[in-house]
Design a protein around this motif. Structure first.
Motif, PDB file in Angstrom:
ATOM      1  N   GLU A  11       0.794  -1.236   0.000  1.00 55.58           N
ATOM      2  CA  GLU A  11       0.000   0.000   0.000  1.00 55.58           C
ATOM      3  C   GLU A  11       0.825   1.284   0.000  1.00 55.58           C
ATOM      4  O   GLU A  11       0.281   2.368  -0.185  1.00 55.58           O
ATOM      5  N   ASP A  23      -0.820   6.812   3.596  1.00 51.44           N
ATOM      6  CA  ASP A  23      -2.097   7.348   4.075  1.00 51.44           C
ATOM      7  C   ASP A  23      -3.157   6.273   4.285  1.00 51.44           C
ATOM      8  O   ASP A  23      -4.110   6.480   5.028  1.00 51.44           O
ATOM      9  N   SER A  24      -3.028   5.123   3.616  1.00 49.87           N
ATOM     10  CA  SER A  24      -4.100   4.124   3.683  1.00 49.87           C
ATOM     11  C   SER A  24      -4.147   3.375   5.008  1.00 49.87           C
ATOM     12  O   SER A  24      -5.167   2.787   5.353  1.00 49.87           O
ATOM     13  N   PHE A  25      -3.040   3.384   5.769  1.00 48.62           N
ATOM     14  CA  PHE A  25      -3.073   2.658   7.052  1.00 48.62           C
ATOM     15  C   PHE A  25      -2.487   3.424   8.230  1.00 48.62           C
ATOM     16  O   PHE A  25      -2.595   2.992   9.364  1.00 48.62           O
ATOM     17  N   HIS A  28      -3.623   8.813   7.419  1.00 46.18           N
ATOM     18  CA  HIS A  28      -4.936   9.399   7.164  1.00 46.18           C
ATOM     19  C   HIS A  28      -6.022   8.401   7.610  1.00 46.18           C
ATOM     20  O   HIS A  28      -6.674   8.595   8.630  1.00 46.18           O
ATOM     21  N   GLN A  29      -6.134   7.308   6.883  1.00 44.54           N
ATOM     22  CA  GLN A  29      -6.913   6.174   7.373  1.00 44.54           C
ATOM     23  C   GLN A  29      -5.976   5.354   8.263  1.00 44.54           C
ATOM     24  O   GLN A  29      -4.784   5.275   8.005  1.00 44.54           O
ATOM     25  N   ILE A  30      -6.548   4.732   9.304  1.00 46.49           N
ATOM     26  CA  ILE A  30      -5.728   3.915  10.207  1.00 46.49           C
ATOM     27  C   ILE A  30      -6.238   2.480  10.198  1.00 46.49           C
ATOM     28  O   ILE A  30      -7.448   2.243  10.245  1.00 46.49           O
ATOM     29  N   ASP A  31      -5.318   1.529  10.133  1.00 49.28           N
ATOM     30  CA  ASP A  31      -5.663   0.109  10.180  1.00 49.28           C
ATOM     31  C   ASP A  31      -5.544  -0.375  11.642  1.00 49.28           C
ATOM     32  O   ASP A  31      -4.438  -0.574  12.143  1.00 49.28           O
ATOM     33  N   SER A  60       0.222  11.533  14.159  1.00 51.28           N
ATOM     34  CA  SER A  60       0.337  10.153  13.690  1.00 51.28           C
ATOM     35  C   SER A  60       1.059   9.214  14.650  1.00 51.28           C
ATOM     36  O   SER A  60       1.010   8.000  14.481  1.00 51.28           O
TER      37      SER A  60
END
Ligand code: G4P
Ligand code: NA
Ligand code: NA
Length: 194
Positions: A11, A23-25, A28-31, A60
């Motif tokens: 990613e 940003d995907s995890f 921005h977005q968090i996994d 972050s």
């Protein structure tokens, strides 16, 4: 940490030879599942150190720090980057210079939440030039707390932060170390498993 390295491979987006977008995890977005595993891994590496507090910096750093605090069963304090209306007195502060942004900012932590009785684990998402981590070290030092180590999710090994901090004697544990972002490719340092 294999899970994190796989996530970066799948990613991560190489924005330039020095910047990785995640940003995907993370940014921005968090996994949450990944962050929970990251918390367990930091807790495993520092479990015998007598940590009493996690120290990080907004924004972050907070997700991995909270997950680590949950595992070690200790509170998590984040340094603030902006002056708070309700947080004006009795602050420990440090100035940090960002080479990336070419600006200096002041970060602060209330003296209510860190003291000489603390053994602190510093956590952050990225280690680049190390200025944020050094700012957190300065704050812990001003509070006369001791520092057990520094846990980093993603270290950019081709920048100076890692050698700067290790050179000052700090134990730095990075879950993924990137050697290069040249030619749009992410290459990782060989993993050492404990
Ligand atoms: P330094 O503290 O190691 O000296 O780093 P630097 O000033 O270069 O970093 C400034 C900001 O950029 C920090 O976030 C840092 O986490 C982030 N950063 C540095 N290199 C990278 C990178 O390659 N990829 C990503 N995604 N971020 C990087 P910040 O501005 O403090 O913001 P926040 O995200 O924590 O809110
Ligand atoms: Na960041
Ligand atoms: Na950060």
């Amino acid at each position: 940490m294999e899970l994190l390295i796989e996530k970066i491979k799948n990613e991560g987006i190489v924005l330039s030879s020095s910047v990785l977008k995640v940003d995907s995890f993370l940014n921005h977005q968090i996994d949450p599942q990944l962050m929970a595993e990251i918390g367990k891994e930091f807790a495993r590496r520092f479990e015998d150190c007598g940590i009493t507090k996690i120290l990080t910096i907004e924004s972050s750093g907070i997700a991995p720090a909270v997950m680590t605090g949950l595992q070690l069963n200790v509170p998590v304090v984040f340094a603030r980057k902006r002056k708070s209306l309700t947080l004006v007195n009795n602050l420990f502060t440090a100035s940090i210079y960002s080479f990336t942004k070419e600006e200096t900012s002041e970060i602060s932590v209330s003296n209510q939440y860190i003291s000489e009785n603390d053994k602190v684990l510093i956590i952050d998402d990225f280690l680049a030039n190390g200025q944020a981590a050094l700012g957190l070290v300065e704050i812990a030092s001003k509070a006369k707390a001791s520092i057990a180590g520094i846990g980093i999710m993603i270290e950019k090994g081709f920048q100076d932060g890692g050698s700067l901090l290790r050179g000052q004697g700090y134990r730095v544990e990075s879950l993924a170390i990137i050697n290069s972002l040249e030619d749009g490719l992410v290459s990782f340092e060989q993993q050492t498993t404990e």
